[in-house]
Design an enzyme around this catalytic site. Sequence first.
Site, mmCIF file in Angstrom:
data_model
loop_
_atom_site.group_PDB
_atom_site.id
_atom_site.type_symbol
_atom_site.label_atom_id
_atom_site.label_comp_id
_atom_site.label_asym_id
_atom_site.label_seq_id
_atom_site.Cartn_x
_atom_site.Cartn_y
_atom_site.Cartn_z
ATOM 1 N N HIS A 130 0.898 -1.246 0.059
ATOM 2 C CA HIS A 130 -0.133 0.116 -0.081
ATOM 3 C C HIS A 130 0.860 1.195 0.016
ATOM 4 O O HIS A 130 2.184 1.186 0.322
ATOM 5 C CB HIS A 130 -1.021 -0.053 1.116
ATOM 6 C CG HIS A 130 -0.055 -0.117 2.540
ATOM 7 N ND1 HIS A 130 0.317 -1.250 3.042
ATOM 8 C CD2 HIS A 130 0.223 0.887 3.353
ATOM 9 C CE1 HIS A 130 1.063 -0.983 4.153
ATOM 10 N NE2 HIS A 130 0.836 0.155 4.343
ATOM 11 N N THR B 174 3.559 5.765 -3.387
ATOM 12 C CA THR B 174 4.785 5.797 -4.091
ATOM 13 C C THR B 174 5.617 4.632 -3.751
ATOM 14 O O THR B 174 5.724 4.183 -2.673
ATOM 15 C CB THR B 174 5.462 7.031 -3.850
ATOM 16 O OG1 THR B 174 5.762 7.130 -2.621
ATOM 17 C CG2 THR B 174 4.800 8.075 -4.591
ATOM 18 N N ARG B 175 6.503 4.063 -4.766
ATOM 19 C CA ARG B 175 7.749 3.364 -4.429
ATOM 20 C C ARG B 175 8.782 3.796 -5.417
ATOM 21 O O ARG B 175 8.506 4.155 -6.653
ATOM 22 C CB ARG B 175 7.415 1.917 -4.780
ATOM 23 C CG ARG B 175 6.434 1.177 -3.947
ATOM 24 C CD ARG B 175 6.871 0.987 -2.393
ATOM 25 N NE ARG B 175 6.173 0.182 -1.597
ATOM 26 C CZ ARG B 175 5.006 0.436 -1.105
ATOM 27 N NH1 ARG B 175 4.780 1.590 -1.155
ATOM 28 N NH2 ARG B 175 4.423 -0.316 -0.364
ATOM 29 N N LYS C 192 8.829 11.867 1.649
ATOM 30 C CA LYS C 192 9.012 10.612 2.428
ATOM 31 C C LYS C 192 10.390 10.356 2.346
ATOM 32 O O LYS C 192 11.279 10.196 1.512
ATOM 33 C CB LYS C 192 8.310 9.681 1.487
ATOM 34 C CG LYS C 192 8.435 8.227 2.135
ATOM 35 C CD LYS C 192 7.221 7.340 1.700
ATOM 36 C CE LYS C 192 7.303 6.632 0.452
ATOM 37 N NZ LYS C 192 6.355 5.756 0.044
ATOM 38 N N HIS D 209 15.945 1.882 5.953
ATOM 39 C CA HIS D 209 15.620 0.605 5.171
ATOM 40 C C HIS D 209 15.637 -0.416 6.110
ATOM 41 O O HIS D 209 16.380 -1.407 5.801
ATOM 42 C CB HIS D 209 16.427 0.338 4.098
ATOM 43 C CG HIS D 209 16.333 -0.963 3.255
ATOM 44 N ND1 HIS D 209 15.134 -1.204 2.758
ATOM 45 C CD2 HIS D 209 17.277 -1.574 2.496
ATOM 46 C CE1 HIS D 209 15.356 -2.136 2.258
ATOM 47 N NE2 HIS D 209 16.637 -2.454 2.115
ATOM 48 N N CYS E 73 4.355 0.030 7.408
ATOM 49 C CA CYS E 73 4.400 -0.944 6.447
ATOM 50 C C CYS E 73 5.161 -2.042 6.942
ATOM 51 O O CYS E 73 5.584 -1.946 8.078
ATOM 52 C CB CYS E 73 4.904 -0.378 5.126
ATOM 53 S SG CYS E 73 4.494 -1.221 3.509
ATOM 54 N N LYS F 45 9.233 -2.744 -7.568
ATOM 55 C CA LYS F 45 9.657 -2.327 -8.901
ATOM 56 C C LYS F 45 9.634 -3.315 -9.848
ATOM 57 O O LYS F 45 9.653 -3.437 -11.081
ATOM 58 C CB LYS F 45 10.913 -1.693 -8.679
ATOM 59 C CG LYS F 45 12.015 -2.467 -8.322
ATOM 60 C CD LYS F 45 13.350 -1.767 -8.033
ATOM 61 C CE LYS F 45 13.515 -1.061 -6.909
ATOM 62 N NZ LYS F 45 13.598 -1.729 -5.664
HETATM 63 C C1 LIG Z 1 7.762 1.149 3.706
HETATM 64 C C2 LIG Z 1 8.172 0.267 2.455
HETATM 65 C C3 LIG Z 1 8.846 0.959 1.416
HETATM 66 C C4 LIG Z 1 9.165 0.143 0.411
HETATM 67 N N1 LIG Z 1 10.035 0.877 -0.689
HETATM 68 C C5 LIG Z 1 10.030 0.068 -1.884
HETATM 69 C C6 LIG Z 1 10.604 1.022 -2.923
HETATM 70 O O1 LIG Z 1 10.980 2.168 -2.931
HETATM 71 N N2 LIG Z 1 10.851 0.276 -4.325
HETATM 72 C C7 LIG Z 1 10.461 -1.151 -4.270
HETATM 73 O O2 LIG Z 1 10.750 -1.558 -5.261
HETATM 74 N N3 LIG Z 1 9.890 -1.673 -3.348
HETATM 75 C C8 LIG Z 1 9.654 -1.090 -1.853
HETATM 76 N N4 LIG Z 1 9.222 -1.770 -1.046
HETATM 77 C C9 LIG Z 1 8.910 -3.142 -1.019
HETATM 78 C C10 LIG Z 1 7.641 -3.536 -1.676
HETATM 79 O O3 LIG Z 1 6.505 -2.783 -1.534
HETATM 80 C C11 LIG Z 1 7.305 -5.130 -1.235
HETATM 81 O O4 LIG Z 1 8.406 -5.895 -1.685
HETATM 82 C C12 LIG Z 1 6.117 -5.683 -1.917
HETATM 83 O O5 LIG Z 1 5.003 -4.686 -1.757
HETATM 84 C C13 LIG Z 1 5.625 -7.086 -1.437
HETATM 85 O O6 LIG Z 1 4.722 -7.523 -1.910
HETATM 86 P P1 LIG Z 1 3.678 -8.568 -1.713
HETATM 87 O O7 LIG Z 1 2.867 -8.895 -2.784
HETATM 88 O O8 LIG Z 1 5.079 -9.918 -1.517
HETATM 89 O O9 LIG Z 1 3.348 -8.715 -0.329
HETATM 90 P P2 LIG Z 1 1.800 -7.909 0.236
HETATM 91 O O10 LIG Z 1 1.790 -6.796 -0.321
HETATM 92 O O11 LIG Z 1 2.072 -7.957 1.855
HETATM 93 O O12 LIG Z 1 0.920 -9.007 -0.414
HETATM 94 C C14 LIG Z 1 0.490 -9.969 0.260
HETATM 95 C C15 LIG Z 1 -0.982 -10.234 0.429
HETATM 96 O O13 LIG Z 1 -1.251 -11.398 0.734
HETATM 97 C C16 LIG Z 1 -2.804 -11.381 1.493
HETATM 98 N N5 LIG Z 1 -2.776 -12.564 2.278
HETATM 99 C C17 LIG Z 1 -1.995 -13.166 3.437
HETATM 100 N N6 LIG Z 1 -2.296 -13.942 3.791
HETATM 101 C C18 LIG Z 1 -3.533 -14.499 3.265
HETATM 102 C C19 LIG Z 1 -4.564 -15.409 3.315
HETATM 103 N N7 LIG Z 1 -4.481 -16.336 4.426
HETATM 104 N N8 LIG Z 1 -5.531 -15.342 2.496
HETATM 105 C C20 LIG Z 1 -5.757 -14.555 1.505
HETATM 106 N N9 LIG Z 1 -4.706 -13.344 1.411
HETATM 107 C C21 LIG Z 1 -3.743 -13.353 2.059
HETATM 108 C C22 LIG Z 1 -2.339 -10.044 2.283
HETATM 109 O O14 LIG Z 1 -3.661 -9.596 2.975
HETATM 110 C C23 LIG Z 1 -1.762 -9.310 1.222
HETATM 111 O O15 LIG Z 1 -2.632 -8.402 0.825
HETATM 112 C C24 LIG Z 1 8.915 -1.311 0.241
HETATM 113 C C25 LIG Z 1 7.914 -1.703 1.394
HETATM 114 C C26 LIG Z 1 7.900 -1.019 2.440
HETATM 115 C C27 LIG Z 1 7.043 -1.700 3.474
HETATM 116 O O1 LIG Z 2 13.579 -0.667 -3.261
HETATM 117 C C1 LIG Z 2 14.068 0.401 -3.217
HETATM 118 O O2 LIG Z 2 14.278 1.100 -4.061
HETATM 119 C C2 LIG Z 2 13.949 1.059 -1.995
HETATM 120 C C3 LIG Z 2 14.891 2.142 -1.488
HETATM 121 C C4 LIG Z 2 16.173 1.397 -1.142
HETATM 122 C C5 LIG Z 2 15.549 0.505 0.045
HETATM 123 C C6 LIG Z 2 14.585 -0.318 -0.273
HETATM 124 N N1 LIG Z 2 13.584 0.250 -0.749
#
Ligand SMILES: Cc1cc2nc3c(=O)[nH]c(=O)nc-3n(C[C@H](O)[C@H](O)[C@H](O)COP(=O)(O)OP(=O)(O)OC[C@H]3O[C@@H](n4cnc5c(N)ncnc54)[C@H](O)[C@@H]3O)c2cc1C
Ligand SMILES: O=C(O)[C@@H]1CCCC=N1
Length: 389
Positions: A49, A52-53, A271, A275, A318, A351
């Site tokens: 959520h 931005t990323r 923001k 990390h 997050c 990304k």
């Molecule tokens: C603060 C922050 C900044 C970041 N900045 C960057 C960035 O700048 N650039 C970048 O590339 N990445 C960034 N990231 C990393 C990136 O956002 C994550 O790697 C990515 O969102 C992970 O996605 P996901 O789909 O694996 O997990 P999630 O988004 O957590 O999705 C998993 C989903 O599974 C669902 N789920 C879990 N269990 C169940 C169940 N039993 N039944 C049904 N549904 C379920 C959850 O509800 C959730 O919606 C950042 C992360 C954070 C927290």
């Molecule tokens: O993945 C990214 O670019 C951001 C910034 C650096 C640290 C982690 N997330």
Amino acid sequence: MSTDRELFDCIVIGAGVQGSFTAYSLAKRGKRTLLLEQFVLPHSRGSSHGQTRIIRKAYVQEFYVHMMEECYKLWAEVEREAGVQLYRQTGLLVMGPENSESYTSVKNTLLKCSAPTVSLTRENFSSHIPNMVLSPGNGAIVDLTGGVLFADRALKTAQDQFKKYGGVLRDQEKVVDIKPGAVVTVTTLAKTYRARSVVITAGPWANKLLAPTGLQLPLEVLRINVCYWKEKTPGSYHVNNRFPCFILTEREQTDQQIYGLPSNEYPGLVKICLHTGSPTDPDHRDRQRDRSDVDILSRYVSCCVPGLDPEPAIVESCMYTNTPDHHFVLDRHPQHSNIVIGAGFSGHGFKFGPIIGKLLCELSLGEVPSFDLSPFRIRRFEGLSRSAL
Ligand SMILES: Cc1cc2nc3c(=O)[nH]c(=O)nc-3n(C[C@H](O)[C@H](O)[C@H](O)COP(=O)(O)OP(=O)(O)OC[C@H]3O[C@@H](n4cnc5c(N)ncnc54)[C@H](O)[C@@H]3O)c2cc1C
Ligand SMILES: O=C(O)[C@@H]1CCCC=N1
């Protein structure tokens, strides 16, 4: 409990960025796909959520740069297909101690991979990057491909396009059991479904979902304080004022990275985050309130981003799901080849969403993946992952 009569080609569990792009790739290839999400969408309880990323090619490992070369094309394809803008180029400023491993290896990889860059000197730094201080001893290079992804919009676009291709999305359906087999049975709080294959993209809940399949991965879930800092002069850190995304590869001889994005989602707020965070249980994320990172960030803002108020105006939450080496898990289940796992995105996976979706789709269809997935195999954790089977 009723059973859905349809046999799906694939059930994707978890509608974060990785599950949504996996489901999109499957549906686009004409596969009958069900995407299950435990919460009502959109939600802010996982890792995907926020508005931005950062997107970038600046990485130490060449394999990430090569993945991003394809991934930029896939982001552009989704933008064209859906008629929405998901990426804004701002450049990514990489700073770090000039002779450190962390800084020189990112710089060398960018140069080796011929990524478009501009190297900055202490003399020309402030004319390129207004309102920011380059710490003594630090070098600076700009990855010109770096920029901002409009994250919430990207997630919704992947889900909307998935549905346009005929995919079935059911939110508020928590998966409570997975029964492996030639046909996998997936039980939610509402229904039972069957599919030829299952992809688990459950973010911080990955190990909870994997438990019934007899596998536990060495994942650590961290709660991250997402901090926003107020501009003293409105607009001074806006992209229109040429302020880029940035990463500081290490801080004061610690391995902690700091990163920032220009003001965008909240007018006048930038923001800037650390990390890393503190261990948490995803079902009890808000119980824990460690703010030591906020103090570190306040000190950094005071000295290096002097046009910002050094007290955060907003702190949101997050989660990261980290592997021991901070590389992803993209693999088949060791005992059940039709159960595919996308996990451990270690705070840098957004990304890569479109290419991870494509690769997990290929794995779930039993194909040879179009990218070398050896850095992402489960067996690199030998001795660390637990199998009850
Ligand atoms: C603060 C922050 C900044 C970041 N900045 C960057 C960035 O700048 N650039 C970048 O590339 N990445 C960034 N990231 C990393 C990136 O956002 C994550 O790697 C990515 O969102 C992970 O996605 P996901 O789909 O694996 O997990 P999630 O988004 O957590 O999705 C998993 C989903 O599974 C669902 N789920 C879990 N269990 C169940 C169940 N039993 N039944 C049904 N549904 C379920 C959850 O509800 C959730 O919606 C950042 C992360 C954070 C927290
Ligand atoms: O993945 C990214 O670019 C951001 C910034 C650096 C640290 C982690 N997330």
